[in-house]
Design an enzyme around this catalytic site. Structure first.
Site, short mmCIF file in Angstrom:
data_model
loop_
_atom_site.label_atom_id
_atom_site.label_comp_id
_atom_site.label_asym_id
_atom_site.label_seq_id
_atom_site.Cartn_x
_atom_site.Cartn_y
_atom_site.Cartn_z
N SER A 286 -11.03 36.23 14.53
CA SER A 286 -9.70 36.81 14.59
C SER A 286 -9.37 37.30 15.99
CB SER A 286 -9.57 37.97 13.59
OG SER A 286 -8.32 38.61 13.71
N GLY B 249 -9.29 31.53 23.00
CA GLY B 249 -9.46 30.14 22.58
C GLY B 249 -10.45 29.97 21.46
N HIS C 196 -3.14 33.99 12.89
CA HIS C 196 -2.22 34.11 14.03
C HIS C 196 -2.04 32.77 14.74
CE1 HIS C 196 -6.18 35.18 15.91
NE2 HIS C 196 -5.71 34.49 16.92
N SER D 98 -10.37 31.72 18.76
CA SER D 98 -9.72 32.11 17.51
C SER D 98 -9.82 31.04 16.44
CB SER D 98 -8.24 32.40 17.75
OG SER D 98 -8.05 33.73 18.15
N ASP E 187 -6.14 37.49 8.34
CA ASP E 187 -5.81 36.65 9.49
C ASP E 187 -6.37 35.25 9.23
OD1 ASP E 187 -5.20 35.55 11.92
OD2 ASP E 187 -6.45 36.90 13.12
#
Length: 447
Positions: free
Chosen positions: A354, A336, A219, A338, A249
Site C-alpha cells: 500500500s 513503484g 490507489h 505499490s 487499499d
C-alpha cells in the site's frame, strides 16, 4: 487454469514480481523437517514449536476459543512459538491456551481497551502523516508520526497519546513521509492525462465470474482504469473494482483476454518462482517477503495488524486519505512497488503493498492490504495452487531467503507518490535487480 506456457507478453504480466535479480542465488531446500516433526506432538500441554503459518491458524482457533480473554498474539521467531496475551487471571483460560500449544502471557490491556484507544486516536489525532497499530508484543497501540507532522499537528498527536497513558499507547517519529508508493511483482503501466502511472502486480486470481484477473493496490485502480504490461503497450487489463481510501487499499483488475493464463505464483527472479497455494492471515513476528517492480525482493517482519494510516490527500491539499485494516511491517519499499506481493516462503499470499515511508537503503515502515480481506470483498479466489509450476520451465518452491535483504534502520523519503506521474522507470518488466543481500538467517522456521 491451464498449465501451458503463456505467450511471452501475457507471461510477463501474469506473475506478481519482477524478473531478473541479477546473480542472486536461491536455497531450494527449506529447513522445515525439524519444525514439522516437533510440531506434530500435540499430546503434551505447553508451547509447541510451530511454523508461522501454523501459528496463524492456532491464533485464529484461540480467538474463537478464548474470546474477550485474548488480547492479541504474536509469533516468536526465535523460539518458534505462538505467544498469546491473556487479560483474564482465570486459570481455566490459561490452561486451555497452553493445552492448545501456545505460550501464555498475562497482560494489562484488553482488546476492547486497545480498540477504544484507537478510536480516540481516530477522533482526535487524524492528521496526514500519522499511523497507528496494536503491537501485541508490548500490548500497546504504537503511534507513528512522519516528518511532515510538526508544530500544532505534532502537539495534537502527542497530547492525544499522552491522554491515553503510557501503559496504553506510545509515540514514535519517522524520518520519512507516508505515501502511497505509486510510480511503479511485475510492473504494470497506465497512461493518464498527466503522464504514466506505474504500479506492481500483486497476485493472479480468478474473478467471481470465472475470468482471469489480478489484485493490486486500490490507489492504483483509482488512479487509472486501463493497464498494460509495458509503458507504451496497449492495455491488457481493466479495473473491475477499486477501494481507496477507507476500508482498504485493493483493486481487482480483469485481463481483457479471457484466455489469459495467469499462474498462481510469484516471480522471485532469476528464473525462480514461488507457487502461491493459499491466502494467509499475517501474524506479528513472522518473516514475510515483498516483491515489487522497483526494488525487487526484500524481506522483514510483520510488526502490527489492523493498522490505520493517514496519507496526505492527493486531491485535496487540506485533506486526509485514511486507510484502515492494514498490515504494518519493517519490509522496505519504494515508489513503484505499490500493489506488489507480500508472501511467505511456503506460498502464502499475505498482502498487497500500500504505502509507507523510507527506502531500501535505510529501511522504514511499510503498510500492506491483507489479501484475505481483498478476496472476500471482491469475491475473487486465488489460482489453482501454483499453476505453471512444474511445467518444465519453472523452478517451483524457490527459497527467496538468499536474495532478500533484512530491513532495519532509519527512514528516508521516497521520491514519488500517487500524484507524481512524471514517467516510469524505463527498465520495465524484468529489468530490475534485487538490492538486498541479506543472509536470510532469520527465515528458518518462519515459512
Amino acid at each position: 487454469m491451464s498449465h501451458k506456457r503463456m505467450p511471452k507478453r501475457k507471461a510477463a504480466i501474469a506473475v506478481g514480481g519482477v524478473a531478473a535479480l541479477g546473480a542472486a542465488a536461491f536455497l531450494l531446500p527449506m529447513a522445515n523437517a525439524s519444525q514439522d516433526g516437533a510440531s506434530g506432538d500435540t499430546s503434551a500441554a505447553g508451547p509447541r514449536v510451530l511454523k508461522a503459518s501454523d501459528a496463524s491458524d492456532l491464533s485464529s482457533q484461540l480467538q474463537k476459543l478464548l474470546g474477550d480473554a485474548l488480547a492479541g498474539s504474536y509469533y516468536d521467531s526465535t523460539s518458534k512459538q505462538l505467544v498469546v496475551n491473556v487479560v483474564s487471571g482465570d486459570n481455566n483460560v490459561i490452561a486451555q491456551a497452553e493445552k492448545a500449544g501456545a505460550k501464555v502471557r498475562q497482560v494489562q490491556n484488553s482488546t476492547a481497551e486497545l480498540q477504544a484507544a484507537a478510536k480516540t486516536l481516530k477522533a482526535k489525532a487524524t492528521v496526514p502523516g500519522t499511523a497507528w497499530a496494536v503491537d501485541p508484543r508490548t500490548n500497546k497501540v504504537v503511534v507513528t508520526a512522519d516528518s511532515t507532522v510538526t508544530g500544532a499537528q505534532w502537539n495534537r498527536v502527542e497530547s492525544t497519546v499522552k491522554s491515553l497513558g503510557s501503559g496504553m499507547a506510545t509515540l514514535k517519529k519517522s524520518a520519512g513521509t507516508f505515501k502511497p508508493l505509486v510510480s511503479g511483482g511485475d510492473a504494470i503501466f497506465s497512461q493518464v492525462q498527466n503522464g504514466t502511472v506505474r504500479c506492481s502486480l500483486g497476485f493472479n486470481v480468478t474473478a467471481s465470474d470465472g475470468s482471469p484477473a489480478f489484485l493490486t493496490a486500490g490507489h492504483c485502480g483509482v488512479a487509472a482504469k486501463d493497464w498494460s504490461d509495458s509503458e507504451t503497450g496497449q492495455p491488457v487489463a481493466t479495473v473491475d473494482q477499486a477501494t481507496f481510501p477507507g476500508e482498504g487499499d485493493f483493486s481487482l483488475v480483469k485481463y481483457n483476454d479471457a484466455q489469459t493464463q495467469a499462474p498462481s505464483e510469484v516471480n522471485a527472479g532469476n528464473g525462480q518462482t514461488v507457487p502461491i497455494t493459499q491466502a494467509q492471515e499475517a501474524t506479528v513476528g513472522e518473516t514475510v517477503f515483498r516483491m515489487g517492480s522497483t526494488t525487487g525482493l526484500h524481506n522483514g517482519q510483520v510488526t502490527g495488524l489492523d493498522a490505520t494510516v493517514n496519507f496526505q490527500s492527493e486531491t485535496d491539499p487540506n485533506g486526509v486519505d485514511t486507510v484502515n485494516g492494514l498490515i504494518q511491517t519493517n519490509v522496505c519499499a519504494e515508489a513503484g512497488d505499490s500493489g506488489g506481493s507480500l508472501f511467505t516462503q511456503d506460498g502464502g499470499a499475505v498482502g498487497l503493498t500500500s504505502g509507507g515511508s523510507g527506502d531500501c537503503t535505510n529501511g522504514g515502515e511499510t503498510f500492506f492490504q491483507p489479501v484475505t480481506t481483498a478476496l472476500q470483498a471482491t469475491g475473487a479466489t486465488l489460482g489453482d495452487s501454483g499453476a505453471g509450476a512444474g511445467a518444465g520451465d519453472q523452478s517451483a518452491g524457490a527459497d527467496p531467503s538468499a536474495s532478500a535483504g533484512d530491513q532495519s534502520g532509519a527512514d528516508a523519503d521516497p521520491s514519488a507518490t500517487a500524484g507524481d506521474q512524471s514517467g516510469a522507470d524505463q527498465s520495465g518488466m524484468g529489468g530490475q535487480s534485487g538490492t538486498g543481500a541479506g543472509d536470510g538467517s532469520s527465515l528458518t522456521g518462519s515459512n
